[in-house]
Write a protein that holds these residues in place. Structure first.
Motif, PDB file in Angstrom:
ATOM      1  N   ARG A 192      40.142  69.989 101.004  1.00 27.36           N
ATOM      2  CA  ARG A 192      40.649  69.793 101.386  1.00 27.36           C
ATOM      3  C   ARG A 192      42.011  69.949 100.070  1.00 27.36           C
ATOM      4  O   ARG A 192      43.242  70.292 100.277  1.00 27.36           O
ATOM      5  CB  ARG A 192      40.747  67.967 101.475  1.00 27.36           C
ATOM      6  N   SER A 193      41.353  69.234  98.816  1.00 24.93           N
ATOM      7  CA  SER A 193      42.152  69.399  97.821  1.00 24.93           C
ATOM      8  C   SER A 193      42.609  71.044  97.502  1.00 24.93           C
ATOM      9  O   SER A 193      43.674  70.914  97.026  1.00 24.93           O
ATOM     10  CB  SER A 193      42.127  69.203  96.570  1.00 24.93           C
ATOM     11  N   PHE A 194      42.471  71.911  97.791  1.00 18.28           N
ATOM     12  CA  PHE A 194      42.328  73.391  97.792  1.00 18.28           C
ATOM     13  C   PHE A 194      43.542  73.816  98.297  1.00 18.28           C
ATOM     14  O   PHE A 194      44.036  74.341  98.309  1.00 18.28           O
ATOM     15  CB  PHE A 194      40.900  74.542  97.774  1.00 18.28           C
ATOM     16  N   ALA A 195      43.207  73.164  99.973  1.00 19.37           N
ATOM     17  CA  ALA A 195      44.385  73.549 100.725  1.00 19.37           C
ATOM     18  C   ALA A 195      45.213  72.549 100.253  1.00 19.37           C
ATOM     19  O   ALA A 195      46.374  73.242 100.685  1.00 19.37           O
ATOM     20  CB  ALA A 195      43.948  72.943 102.019  1.00 19.37           C
ATOM     21  N   GLU A 196      45.438  71.702  99.531  1.00 18.52           N
ATOM     22  CA  GLU A 196      46.748  70.801  99.497  1.00 18.52           C
ATOM     23  C   GLU A 196      47.160  71.900  98.234  1.00 18.52           C
ATOM     24  O   GLU A 196      48.799  71.345  98.386  1.00 18.52           O
ATOM     25  CB  GLU A 196      46.118  69.307  98.752  1.00 18.52           C
ATOM     26  N   ARG A 197      46.785  72.123  97.590  1.00 18.75           N
ATOM     27  CA  ARG A 197      46.891  72.807  96.116  1.00 18.75           C
ATOM     28  C   ARG A 197      47.718  74.067  96.433  1.00 18.75           C
ATOM     29  O   ARG A 197      48.893  74.834  96.616  1.00 18.75           O
ATOM     30  CB  ARG A 197      45.963  73.601  95.474  1.00 18.75           C
ATOM     31  N   VAL A 198      47.476  75.094  98.085  1.00 20.28           N
ATOM     32  CA  VAL A 198      48.194  76.028  98.547  1.00 20.28           C
ATOM     33  C   VAL A 198      49.582  75.340  98.742  1.00 20.28           C
ATOM     34  O   VAL A 198      50.743  76.127  98.707  1.00 20.28           O
ATOM     35  CB  VAL A 198      47.348  76.557  99.497  1.00 20.28           C
ATOM     36  N   CYS A 199      49.014  74.523  99.724  1.00 20.72           N
ATOM     37  CA  CYS A 199      50.988  73.438 100.017  1.00 20.72           C
ATOM     38  C   CYS A 199      51.589  73.328  98.674  1.00 20.72           C
ATOM     39  O   CYS A 199      53.165  73.576  99.158  1.00 20.72           O
ATOM     40  CB  CYS A 199      50.364  72.903 100.963  1.00 20.72           C
ATOM     41  N   ASP A 200      50.575  72.242  98.706  1.00 22.31           N
ATOM     42  CA  ASP A 200      52.164  72.050  96.994  1.00 22.31           C
ATOM     43  C   ASP A 200      52.657  73.448  96.607  1.00 22.31           C
ATOM     44  O   ASP A 200      53.645  73.823  96.130  1.00 22.31           O
ATOM     45  CB  ASP A 200      51.327  71.182  96.217  1.00 22.31           C
ATOM     46  N   GLU A 201      52.192  74.456  96.271  1.00 23.68           N
ATOM     47  CA  GLU A 201      52.782  76.023  95.166  1.00 23.68           C
ATOM     48  C   GLU A 201      53.061  76.976  96.499  1.00 23.68           C
ATOM     49  O   GLU A 201      54.587  77.293  96.165  1.00 23.68           O
ATOM     50  CB  GLU A 201      50.927  77.026  95.443  1.00 23.68           C
ATOM     51  N   LEU A 202      53.100  76.506  98.510  1.00 26.10           N
ATOM     52  CA  LEU A 202      54.301  77.070  98.879  1.00 26.10           C
ATOM     53  C   LEU A 202      55.678  76.778  99.013  1.00 26.10           C
ATOM     54  O   LEU A 202      56.462  76.309  98.506  1.00 26.10           O
ATOM     55  CB  LEU A 202      53.798  77.234 100.366  1.00 26.10           C
ATOM     56  N   ASP A 203      55.692  75.170  98.283  1.00 25.41           N
ATOM     57  CA  ASP A 203      56.586  74.103  98.373  1.00 25.41           C
ATOM     58  C   ASP A 203      57.370  74.537  96.919  1.00 25.41           C
ATOM     59  O   ASP A 203      58.402  74.255  97.316  1.00 25.41           O
ATOM     60  CB  ASP A 203      56.361  72.457  98.570  1.00 25.41           C
ATOM     61  N   ALA A 204      56.428  74.487  96.451  1.00 25.82           N
ATOM     62  CA  ALA A 204      57.699  75.081  94.980  1.00 25.82           C
ATOM     63  C   ALA A 204      57.834  75.896  94.637  1.00 25.82           C
ATOM     64  O   ALA A 204      59.131  76.710  94.159  1.00 25.82           O
ATOM     65  CB  ALA A 204      56.434  74.779  93.487  1.00 25.82           C
ATOM     66  N   THR A 205      57.531  77.270  95.449  1.00 25.03           N
ATOM     67  CA  THR A 205      58.197  78.392  95.915  1.00 25.03           C
ATOM     68  C   THR A 205      59.803  78.744  96.421  1.00 25.03           C
ATOM     69  O   THR A 205      60.668  79.233  96.725  1.00 25.03           O
ATOM     70  CB  THR A 205      57.361  79.812  96.564  1.00 25.03           C
ATOM     71  N   ALA A 206      58.678  77.541  97.784  1.00 26.13           N
ATOM     72  CA  ALA A 206      60.068  77.429  98.828  1.00 26.13           C
ATOM     73  C   ALA A 206      61.443  76.788  98.112  1.00 26.13           C
ATOM     74  O   ALA A 206      63.081  77.124  98.631  1.00 26.13           O
ATOM     75  CB  ALA A 206      59.694  76.768  99.461  1.00 26.13           C
TER      76      ALA A 206
END
Length: 114
Positions: free
Chosen positions: A77-91
């Motif tokens: 779960r925390s790994f998936a959340e990190r990926v989502c955070d990185e996607l947000d930062a990139t966007a």
């Protein structure tokens, strides 16, 4: 409602499927087993690191190799959340701009009239 919920679920599923491939087990059973350990689905961080490049390639992110990322590699779960955070930062970053080319006929380095 968590704005990342749908994407996080997609990332989690992808991670679980890759882990199940590595372990040669059923992804549904693996999810059930991990969920029984806790909502964040704790997992061996070394094995999560092994699927990180596949996750990065699939979702188009590049995860930093730093302490916060290492901490997030302790559960699915925390790994998936990190990926989502990185996607947000990139966007949220402005698109990189390319410097304009000089007009045709202009030579770099100054005027070359005789």
């Amino acid at each position: 409602m968590d704005p990342h919920a749908e994407l996080r679920d997609e990332v989690e599923q992808f991670i679980i499927e890759r882990l199940a491939e590595e372990k040669r087990c059923d992804p549904v059973q693996l999810r059930e087993d991990l969920s029984a350990l806790g909502a964040h689905m704790p997992y061996d961080s070394i094995q999560l690191v092994e699927v990180m490049t596949k996750v990065e390639a699939r979702f188009g992110v590049r995860l930093r190799t730093d302490l916060p990322t290492a901490r997030d590699m302790r559960s699915v779960r925390s790994f998936a959340e990190r990926v989502c955070d990185e996607l947000d930062a990139t966007a949220s970053q402005p698109a990189a701009t390319t410097p304009a080319a000089p007009p045709a006929g202009d030579a770099p380095g100054g005027d070359h009239h005789a």
